[in-house]
Each structure stands twice: as structure tokens, then as C-alpha cells.
Design a protein around this motif. Structure first.
Motif: not given
Length: 404
Positions: A220-225, A393-399
Motif C-alpha cells: 500500500v503506497p504511503e501517500a494513499l495511507l 485501524a485504517l480499515d475502520r476509516a471508510v465508515a
């Protein structure tokens, strides 16, 4: 209920009492002889009625009864003239102005009784002279009562005018607050409609891209994170701003969130460290929020304008001040005045509104410094800034946009 007159000190009433006593004594001395020569008891009646006026503001009804008794005794005894009437005139004026209308009738009824008594027991005194003296006295007493009533009406008018002015001022303040609240709500709606949708799309798209990259086993690119985390922080900041606009109370960021802010700056490629000196304490909400915004804006400016640079953040708790300082070793040239952009202008306005001072200028050794000093009160308390928490947790950010 009568208009209450506050006592402004005994000196004015003592002066009035002394002046009335002098007028009464002089009037008795130059008046034509009466049925009874002026003796010690006559002088006592004159002085007693005048001396009672010292208490005319505190007890107007009682003073009126005392002065009326003195003048009745003076007239019934047949002392020369009507010199004892001066204290009654002043007492009538005061009692009528204070609203004691019923008590005012007592001197009038007593005067009628005295006139009838004098007409039947005048002991050779001309009836015309008796009527002239007594009706002249009655005229002065009525005039005094009417003047007291007129002043009472004026007091009521002034009181009502002041009440209307105060009510109008309250109404203006309420209307201004209502308009300000309506404007805050309008701005909150505009911000919500114009920004939350765009930020949500950026956040969702970044989350989807990260999810797909991880699903494919790709790095995963750092810029995307950084985009995903920055969009999540932007959503939280926007939420806090909307709460302020809707509720009119401070909410949102404070120095307790400083470690997260520094961590995000590091993840975006800006080396930064934090130093806390002094013993931390509970800060006023406005100061806590402004200090955080100073650091946030300073780090943003370093990332945008300083080029390859490292930042140093210092929070210093003094006895009665909080000092926030952000330094960088970027490309700012010593001696070059700082351009007053929107960010620096906003920082200066924040600090000035809280009674503090802001210094923003290039450093002699190169780079730029921003230092804000806020006045605070209260003793130090143990504790300090929290230890930086692990990255969420980055995968929680979508919601997270659903909270708006």
C-alpha cells in the motif's frame, strides 16, 4: 406601591431641618402677637417639628404625624403666626412623594378642626384675620402636597422610561443573538452540504484502494495511507466545527490531541518532535483549543512552504502563562519579513482575542519560528500530555463519514 427613595446620607436632611428651624423661628419673631406669647413650650414645638425632618426619608409617615402634632399644638395654644407650618409643608411633600396618600389627609382634617375652634374661641381676635391666616396656611399645605404628588409622577415616569430602555436593550441583545444563531446554522448547513460529500468520497475512494491493494497482496503506497488518514481527520475536524456552529460552544481539538497531530505530520514526511516543560494543568477551553490550532497551522505551513525541513514543537507551562513554540529549519531567510497570509493572520487573531501575544518570523540561524503566549490562571496539577496512542485501524476509516 410607592416609589422608594434611597437615603443618600444624613447631611442634606440635616441642612434642610436646620434651615426650616431658622425660618420658623424668624417667622414667629416677626409675626403679629397671638393669644399667647411665645414661651419655652412654643419654641420647643417649633424646634421639635423641624428636628423631626432629619428622618423624613426613612420614615415619612411618622415624621408627618410628628410635625402635624406640633403645628396643631402651636395653633391651639394661640402662639403668634403660623410659623410651625413650615415643617409640615416639607413633611407633606416627602410623604406624598413616597406614596402615603392616606396619611396626607390627616393634616387637612386637623386643620379644619383648628379653624373651627379658632372661629369659636378667637378671644376677640378678628374673624377675618383668623380666616386669612388659616386659609393661607391651608393653601400652602395643599400646594406642598400637590408638589409632592407631581414629583412622584415624575419619578414614576423616569422609572418607567428606564425600564423601557432596559427592555429595549434586552430585546436588541436577544434579537442579535437570535440572528447570530440563525447565521451559524446557515453556515453549518452550507459547510455540511458543500464539504462533507467531497471529503467522504475522498475517504471512501482511498479506503477502497487500500482494501484492493491489500486483497491483491500489493504494498500500500504511503501517500494513499496518508490520504485516508488526513481525510478521516478532516471529517473529525469538520464535525467539531459544525458542533461549534450549531451549539455556539467550543468543542473539538485540544492539546490532548497533539500527539496524534505530530504522528500524522511524521507519516506525511515531516520529521517533528514535541517537548513539554513545566507541570501540565487544566487549561481554559478557549486557550486549549487555540494552542492546538497554532501548532496545527504551523505544521501545515512547514509542510507547504519550508521545503525539506524538520519541526520542533515546545509546550511550556509557566506560573500564569502557556507558551507554544514551533520551530523549523527550512528555507526561510533570516531578516526577511513574514508574508501575512491567511494562516498567520488567523493565528494572530486567535491569540489576540485571548489576550496573548504572537511572534512569527524567520530565525537568525535559518528556518522559521512561531511563538504564542497565552495568559492562564490556576495552580499546576500533576500530569502531562498523554502518550501517543497507536495508529487507529485504517480499515475502520471508510465508515466514519456516517457520523455526519
Amino acid at each position: 406601591m410607592g416609589i422608594q427613595h434611597r437615603l443618600r446620607g444624613p447631611v442634606p436632611d440635616v441642612v434642610i431641618s436646620t434651615a426650616v428651624a431658622a425660618i420658623a423661628l424668624i417667622g414667629a419673631a416677626i409675626a403679629p402677637p397671638g393669644r399667647t406669647g411665645l414661651d419655652a413650650f412654643g419654641y420647643l414645638l417649633l424646634l421639635a417639628g423641624s428636628a423631626a425632618l432629619v428622618m423624613r426619608r426613612r420614615a415619612p409617615a411618622a415624621v408627618l404625624m410628628i410635625t402635624t402634632t406640633c403645628v396643631l399644638a402651636y395653633l391651639v395654644r394661640g402662639y403668634p403666626g403660623v410659623a410651625a407650618a413650615e415643617p409640615v409643608m416639607v413633611a407633606l411633600f416627602t410623604a406624598m412623594r413616597a406614596g402615603h396618600r392616606f396619611v396626607v389627609f390627616v393634616p387637612k382634617v386637623a386643620l379644619i378642626v383648628v379653624v373651627i375652634t379658632d372661629l369659636t374661641l378667637h378671644h376677640g381676635e378678628p374673624v377675618r384675620q383668623v380666616l386669612q391666616d388659616r386659609f393661607l396656611l391651608a393653601g400652602w399645605l395643599v400646594a406642598s402636597a400637590m408638589m409632592g404628588g407631581a414629583f412622584r409622577q415624575w419619578d414614576a415616569y423616569v422609572h418607567e422610561a428606564r425600564e423601557r430602555a432596559a427592555e429595549a436593550e434586552r430585546t436588541r441583545e436577544e434579537a442579535a443573538l437570535r440572528r447570530a444563531g440563525e447565521e451559524r446554522l446557515r453556515i453549518a448547513r452550507e459547510l455540511h452540504d458543500s464539504l462533507t460529500h467531497s471529503i467522504s468520497i475522498v475517504k471512501v475512494q482511498a479506503g477502497v484502494a487500500i482494501h484492493l491493494a491489500r486483497k491483491r497482496g500489493e504494498p500500500v503506497p504511503e501517500a494513499l495511507l496518508a490520504i485516508q488518514e488526513a481525510s478521516g481527520e478532516a471529517m473529525r475536524e469538520l464535525r467539531a466545527t459544525l458542533e461549534v456552529l450549531r451549539d455556539g460552544e467550543p468543542a473539538g481539538s485540544g492539546l490532548d490531541r497533539l500527539p496524534d497531530l505530530v504522528r500524522r505530520a511524521r507519516s506525511a514526511g515531516l520529521p517533528a518532535d514535541v517537548t513539554v516543560t513545566g507541570r501540565a494543568r487544566d487549561l481554559p477551553v478557549a486557550v486549549d483549543r487555540a494552542a492546538y490550532r497554532i501548532v496545527q497551522e504551523s505544521l501545515t505551513n512547514i509542510a507547504r512552504h519550508a521545503g525539506p525541513a524538520a519541526a520542533s514543537v515546545e509546550i511550556r507551562y509557566g506560573a500564569d502563562t502557556l507558551t507554544v513554540r514551533v520551530d523549523d529549519d527550512g528555507c526561510a531567510v533570516p531578516g526577511t519579513p513574514a508574508e501575512p497570509g491567511v494562516g498567520l493572520t488567523g493565528m494572530r487573531e486567535r491569540v489576540t482575542a485571548l489576550g496573548g501575544r504572537l511572534r512569527a518570523e524567520p530565525r537568525p540561524e535559518g528556518g522559521f519560528t512561531v511563538q504564542a503566549e497565552f495568559p492562564i490562571a490556576g495552580g499546576p496539577e500533576p500530569g502531562g500530555l498523554p502518550v501517543p496512542a497507536p495508529a487507529p485501524a485504517l480499515d475502520r476509516a471508510v465508515a466514519e463519514e456516517a457520523a455526519l
